[in-house]
Scaffold this motif. Sequence first.
Motif, short mmCIF file in Angstrom:
data_model
loop_
_atom_site.label_atom_id
_atom_site.label_comp_id
_atom_site.label_asym_id
_atom_site.label_seq_id
_atom_site.Cartn_x
_atom_site.Cartn_y
_atom_site.Cartn_z
N GLY A 181 91.54 -125.07 68.24
CA GLY A 181 91.56 -125.89 68.67
C GLY A 181 91.14 -126.56 70.11
N GLY A 182 90.14 -126.11 70.04
CA GLY A 182 89.16 -125.47 71.43
C GLY A 182 88.38 -126.90 70.89
N ARG A 183 87.84 -127.59 72.18
CA ARG A 183 86.75 -128.94 72.16
C ARG A 183 84.63 -128.12 72.95
NH1 ARG A 183 89.54 -134.69 72.14
NH2 ARG A 183 90.78 -134.41 70.23
N CYS A 184 83.89 -129.05 71.72
CA CYS A 184 82.65 -128.50 72.20
C CYS A 184 82.07 -130.21 72.23
CB CYS A 184 81.66 -128.46 70.78
SG CYS A 184 79.96 -128.15 71.03
N PHE A 185 82.00 -130.66 73.81
CA PHE A 185 80.89 -131.81 73.96
C PHE A 185 79.42 -131.30 73.67
CE2 PHE A 185 79.00 -134.90 76.98
CZ PHE A 185 80.55 -136.07 76.29
N LEU A 186 78.96 -132.32 72.84
CA LEU A 186 77.58 -132.55 72.79
C LEU A 186 76.91 -134.09 73.87
CD1 LEU A 186 78.73 -131.29 70.16
CD2 LEU A 186 76.45 -130.23 70.32
N SER A 187 75.90 -134.30 74.60
CA SER A 187 75.22 -135.08 74.36
C SER A 187 73.92 -134.75 73.39
CB SER A 187 74.48 -135.55 75.44
OG SER A 187 74.10 -135.16 76.65
N LEU A 188 73.14 -135.86 72.93
CA LEU A 188 71.91 -135.37 72.08
C LEU A 188 71.48 -137.41 71.11
CD1 LEU A 188 73.18 -133.97 68.29
CD2 LEU A 188 74.69 -135.00 70.23
N PHE A 189 70.86 -136.97 70.43
CA PHE A 189 70.13 -137.95 69.83
C PHE A 189 69.90 -137.49 67.71
CE2 PHE A 189 67.12 -136.97 72.68
CZ PHE A 189 66.71 -138.05 74.04
N LEU A 190 71.66 -138.49 67.54
CA LEU A 190 72.18 -138.21 66.48
C LEU A 190 71.19 -140.03 65.43
CD1 LEU A 190 75.61 -137.61 66.69
CD2 LEU A 190 73.45 -136.45 66.07
N ALA A 191 70.37 -139.62 64.41
CA ALA A 191 69.86 -139.97 64.16
C ALA A 191 70.53 -140.95 62.38
CB ALA A 191 67.97 -140.18 63.30
N ASP A 192 71.12 -141.52 62.78
CA ASP A 192 71.73 -142.35 61.73
C ASP A 192 71.17 -143.55 61.59
OD1 ASP A 192 72.09 -144.18 63.57
OD2 ASP A 192 74.50 -144.93 63.12
N ALA A 193 71.48 -144.35 60.11
CA ALA A 193 70.85 -145.46 59.74
C ALA A 193 70.04 -146.65 60.68
CB ALA A 193 71.53 -146.26 58.37
N THR A 194 71.79 -146.74 61.61
CA THR A 194 71.09 -147.99 62.48
C THR A 194 69.87 -147.09 63.96
OG1 THR A 194 73.13 -148.56 62.82
CG2 THR A 194 72.05 -148.91 64.93
N ALA A 195 69.82 -145.77 64.03
CA ALA A 195 68.68 -145.05 64.69
C ALA A 195 67.87 -145.27 64.17
CB ALA A 195 69.00 -143.50 65.60
N ARG A 196 67.41 -144.63 63.07
CA ARG A 196 66.26 -144.61 62.21
C ARG A 196 65.83 -146.26 62.11
NH1 ARG A 196 64.92 -140.01 59.26
NH2 ARG A 196 66.70 -138.48 59.15
N THR A 197 66.31 -147.40 62.34
CA THR A 197 65.86 -148.71 62.40
C THR A 197 64.76 -149.04 62.94
OG1 THR A 197 67.69 -149.01 61.00
CG2 THR A 197 66.74 -151.26 62.58
N GLY A 198 66.14 -148.47 64.57
CA GLY A 198 64.76 -148.41 66.04
C GLY A 198 63.50 -147.82 65.87
N ILE A 199 64.05 -146.81 65.43
CA ILE A 199 63.05 -145.54 65.58
C ILE A 199 61.66 -146.08 64.38
CG2 ILE A 199 61.82 -143.62 64.95
CD1 ILE A 199 64.41 -142.57 65.18
N SER A 200 61.34 -146.74 63.44
CA SER A 200 60.87 -147.62 62.50
C SER A 200 60.18 -148.91 63.74
CB SER A 200 61.10 -147.94 61.21
OG SER A 200 61.61 -146.62 60.55
N LYS A 201 60.86 -149.39 64.22
CA LYS A 201 60.73 -150.82 65.02
C LYS A 201 59.95 -150.04 65.86
CE LYS A 201 64.09 -154.48 63.91
NZ LYS A 201 65.43 -154.54 63.81
N GLY A 202 60.14 -149.32 66.59
CA GLY A 202 59.37 -148.26 67.49
C GLY A 202 60.22 -148.89 69.61
N THR A 203 61.52 -148.92 69.08
CA THR A 203 62.39 -149.20 70.10
C THR A 203 62.81 -148.32 70.70
OG1 THR A 203 64.31 -150.09 68.47
CG2 THR A 203 63.21 -151.94 69.03
N ALA A 204 63.00 -146.84 69.81
CA ALA A 204 63.63 -145.45 70.83
C ALA A 204 62.76 -145.45 71.43
CB ALA A 204 63.83 -145.00 69.20
N ARG A 205 63.25 -144.91 72.26
CA ARG A 205 63.10 -143.85 73.48
C ARG A 205 63.66 -142.51 74.26
NH1 ARG A 205 59.30 -146.75 72.17
NH2 ARG A 205 58.76 -148.44 73.74
N PRO A 206 63.21 -142.06 73.30
CA PRO A 206 62.14 -141.53 72.84
C PRO A 206 61.56 -141.98 71.56
CG PRO A 206 62.88 -139.03 73.84
CD PRO A 206 63.91 -140.15 73.69
N ALA A 207 59.76 -142.09 71.61
CA ALA A 207 59.68 -142.70 69.98
C ALA A 207 59.26 -141.62 69.50
CB ALA A 207 58.02 -142.92 71.31
N PHE A 208 60.25 -141.30 68.73
CA PHE A 208 60.58 -139.91 67.89
C PHE A 208 59.62 -140.59 66.69
CE2 PHE A 208 64.45 -138.92 70.11
CZ PHE A 208 64.17 -138.24 69.96
#
Length: 275
Positions: A181-208
């Motif tokens: 029942g305990g929880r883990c909190f993470l901040s991170l970069f998750l590449a789903d379809a929307t994020a990959r669009t930004g990566i492909s367009k060059g709008t993502a920072r960092p520029a993966f």
Amino acid sequence: MNALLPKPQLAVLRRQTDPLLEWLCAQIARNRFLPVPPPELHFIGDGDFRAIGVEFLRHFVRLGGLRPYHRVLEIGCGVGRMAMPLTQYLEASYDGIDIVLDGIRWCAATITPAYPEFRFHHLDIANGLYNPDGRIEGETATLPFKAGVYDFVILTSVVTHLRSADTERYAAEIARVLKPGGRCFLSLFLADATARTGISKGTARPAFRDGPGVELLADLEHPNAAIAYDEAFLIDRFAARGLRPARPIAYGHWSGQRAAENFQDLLVLEKGIGR
């Protein structure tokens, strides 16, 4: 009606739903007696030390479900940016662990004497960015804590610097030390379809660099500098250890494709009962 309000006003309304938390956060942000590490120890990233700590305290409570009586473990505690505001919130114990010895020494010398329930530990794990000469390989590391003792585990911008083998090892160790029942909190970069669009367009920072693999790297010569993970892969790897999303992902604005208050994506996982 809220849909007609500008996003900044919506953010204010959301924060005002917990006036006690907001009062505490305001007090912490103004408390100049809370120490700040010297500039030479700011290896954890840019931004206002107190303001970022307060921002994440809100996230831990509002999104993660953190409560004052929880026993907390922070992996990648750095120089206490999250620990410092937590000293004003937690009634139970806190353990912070990091691979950078100088940060642990500062926290142990500065925070622990005033708050003995806050303890800091160095683990000499190798990392190409933060601890290249570490003696322990990340994929074989064991956290120096007993099984099933923590209610809440924090990793803020830690997985962003871990390769997949190290991430899988941490997933196993987090599952081991968390209570059911305990929880883990993470901040991170998750590449789903929307994020990959930004990566492909060059709008993502960092520029993966977009690619077919589960890891997306911002710097091929220094892969630990910034890593995004294929979302389905990362969720599946934690799920294999009994850690599953406790709430919808709070996506950040890093990809340039979303409007959000937070920069990185915020993921809250929960360990299943009986695991």
